[in-house]
Scaffold this motif. Structure first.
Motif, PDB file in Angstrom:
ATOM      1  N   GLY A  64       0.791  -1.214   0.000  1.00 27.70           N
ATOM      2  CA  GLY A  64       0.000   0.000   0.000  1.00 27.70           C
ATOM      3  C   GLY A  64       0.828   1.272   0.000  1.00 27.70           C
ATOM      4  N   ARG A  65       2.135   1.146   0.245  1.00 30.04           N
ATOM      5  CA  ARG A  65       3.011   2.338   0.268  1.00 30.04           C
ATOM      6  C   ARG A  65       4.057   2.308  -0.845  1.00 30.04           C
ATOM      7  NH1 ARG A  65       6.359   3.104   4.414  1.00 30.04           N
ATOM      8  NH2 ARG A  65       6.572   0.892   4.939  1.00 30.04           N
ATOM      9  N   PHE A  66       4.541   1.125  -1.173  1.00 25.65           N
ATOM     10  CA  PHE A  66       5.584   0.980  -2.193  1.00 25.65           C
ATOM     11  C   PHE A  66       4.995   0.350  -3.450  1.00 25.65           C
ATOM     12  CE2 PHE A  66       9.510   0.523   0.805  1.00 25.65           C
ATOM     13  CZ  PHE A  66       9.135   1.687   1.457  1.00 25.65           C
ATOM     14  N   THR A  67       5.556   0.727  -4.582  1.00 29.62           N
ATOM     15  CA  THR A  67       5.143   0.145  -5.858  1.00 29.62           C
ATOM     16  C   THR A  67       6.379  -0.217  -6.669  1.00 29.62           C
ATOM     17  OG1 THR A  67       3.122   1.485  -5.896  1.00 29.62           O
ATOM     18  CG2 THR A  67       3.816   0.467  -7.967  1.00 29.62           C
ATOM     19  N   ILE A  68       6.455  -1.464  -7.057  1.00 28.74           N
ATOM     20  CA  ILE A  68       7.561  -1.917  -7.896  1.00 28.74           C
ATOM     21  C   ILE A  68       7.097  -1.973  -9.340  1.00 28.74           C
ATOM     22  CG2 ILE A  68       7.021  -4.387  -7.602  1.00 28.74           C
ATOM     23  CD1 ILE A  68      10.051  -4.915  -7.628  1.00 28.74           C
ATOM     24  N   SER A  69       7.992  -1.598 -10.244  1.00 31.04           N
ATOM     25  CA  SER A  69       7.663  -1.663 -11.668  1.00 31.04           C
ATOM     26  C   SER A  69       8.948  -1.868 -12.455  1.00 31.04           C
ATOM     27  CB  SER A  69       6.942  -0.387 -12.122  1.00 31.04           C
ATOM     28  OG  SER A  69       7.776   0.747 -11.946  1.00 31.04           O
ATOM     29  N   ARG A  70       8.796  -2.303 -13.671  1.00 27.40           N
ATOM     30  CA  ARG A  70       9.966  -2.480 -14.527  1.00 27.40           C
ATOM     31  C   ARG A  70       9.636  -1.983 -15.921  1.00 27.40           C
ATOM     32  NH1 ARG A  70      10.961  -8.950 -14.448  1.00 27.40           N
ATOM     33  NH2 ARG A  70      12.397  -8.539 -16.177  1.00 27.40           N
ATOM     34  N   LEU A  77      14.522  -1.183 -13.448  1.00 26.72           N
ATOM     35  CA  LEU A  77      13.596  -1.551 -12.383  1.00 26.72           C
ATOM     36  C   LEU A  77      13.418  -0.333 -11.483  1.00 26.72           C
ATOM     37  CD1 LEU A  77      12.137  -3.939 -10.791  1.00 26.72           C
ATOM     38  CD2 LEU A  77      14.267  -4.076  -9.483  1.00 26.72           C
ATOM     39  N   TYR A  78      12.188  -0.133 -11.001  1.00 35.23           N
ATOM     40  CA  TYR A  78      11.896   1.007 -10.136  1.00 35.23           C
ATOM     41  C   TYR A  78      11.243   0.551  -8.835  1.00 35.23           C
ATOM     42  CZ  TYR A  78      12.409   3.567 -14.539  1.00 35.23           C
ATOM     43  OH  TYR A  78      12.883   4.076 -15.729  1.00 35.23           O
ATOM     44  N   LEU A  79      11.396   1.396  -7.830  1.00 31.81           N
ATOM     45  CA  LEU A  79      10.648   1.211  -6.594  1.00 31.81           C
ATOM     46  C   LEU A  79      10.183   2.591  -6.149  1.00 31.81           C
ATOM     47  CD1 LEU A  79       9.701  -0.869  -4.463  1.00 31.81           C
ATOM     48  CD2 LEU A  79      11.686  -0.184  -3.092  1.00 31.81           C
ATOM     49  N   GLN A  80       8.903   2.835  -6.286  1.00 32.91           N
ATOM     50  CA  GLN A  80       8.307   4.080  -5.808  1.00 32.91           C
ATOM     51  C   GLN A  80       7.924   3.883  -4.351  1.00 32.91           C
ATOM     52  OE1 GLN A  80       7.850   7.132  -7.385  1.00 32.91           O
ATOM     53  NE2 GLN A  80       7.233   7.819  -5.338  1.00 32.91           N
ATOM     54  N   MET A  81       8.495   4.700  -3.496  1.00 33.97           N
ATOM     55  CA  MET A  81       8.262   4.568  -2.059  1.00 33.97           C
ATOM     56  C   MET A  81       7.546   5.813  -1.551  1.00 33.97           C
ATOM     57  SD  MET A  81      11.909   2.921  -0.874  1.00 33.97           S
ATOM     58  CE  MET A  81      12.813   4.411  -1.226  1.00 33.97           C
TER      59      MET A  81
END
Length: 116
Positions: A64-70, A77-81
């Motif tokens: 619910g807080r972090f989103t992983i995407s590629r 690769l990304y990690l939106q925090m």
């Protein structure tokens, strides 16, 4: 496979950061990519992972807080925090697992510090 992580830094609680991990080398063989984190004295733990089919998996502490995407076109690769907490403070590592041969590769780590 070589992995270069970036995007860490110092942020206040409630703030946001986006981590990036650029992959190079035998990228066509990459299957699963993921983010892990580690604090001194503790084991490295899984934060989130995303296989080539796109089905994501998150640690309960970041759901619910972090989103992983590629972005396969950019080999990144990304990690939106978002809504960061002091307990998110850690060194964050990206990892890639290849199909052939079956092997795991790690990036160098990027430090995220969340102040209260």
């Amino acid at each position: 496979v070589q992995l270069q992580a970036s995007g860490g830094g110092l942020v206040q609680a409630g703030g946001s950061l986006r981590l990036s991990c650029a992959a190079s080398g035998s990228i066509l063989s990459i299957n699963v990519m993921g983010w892990y984190r580690q604090v001194p004295g503790k084991q490295r733990e899984l934060v989130a992972q995303i296989p080539s089919d796109g089905n994501t998996n998150y640690a309960d502490s970041v759901k619910g807080r972090f989103t992983i995407s590629r972005d396969n076109a950019k080999n990144t690769l990304y990690l939106q925090m978002n809504s960061l907490k002091p307990e998110d403070t850690a060194v964050y590592y990206c990892r890639a697992i290849t199909r052939v041969p079956i092997a795991a590769y790690w990036g160098q780590g990027t430090l995220v510090t969340v102040s209260s």
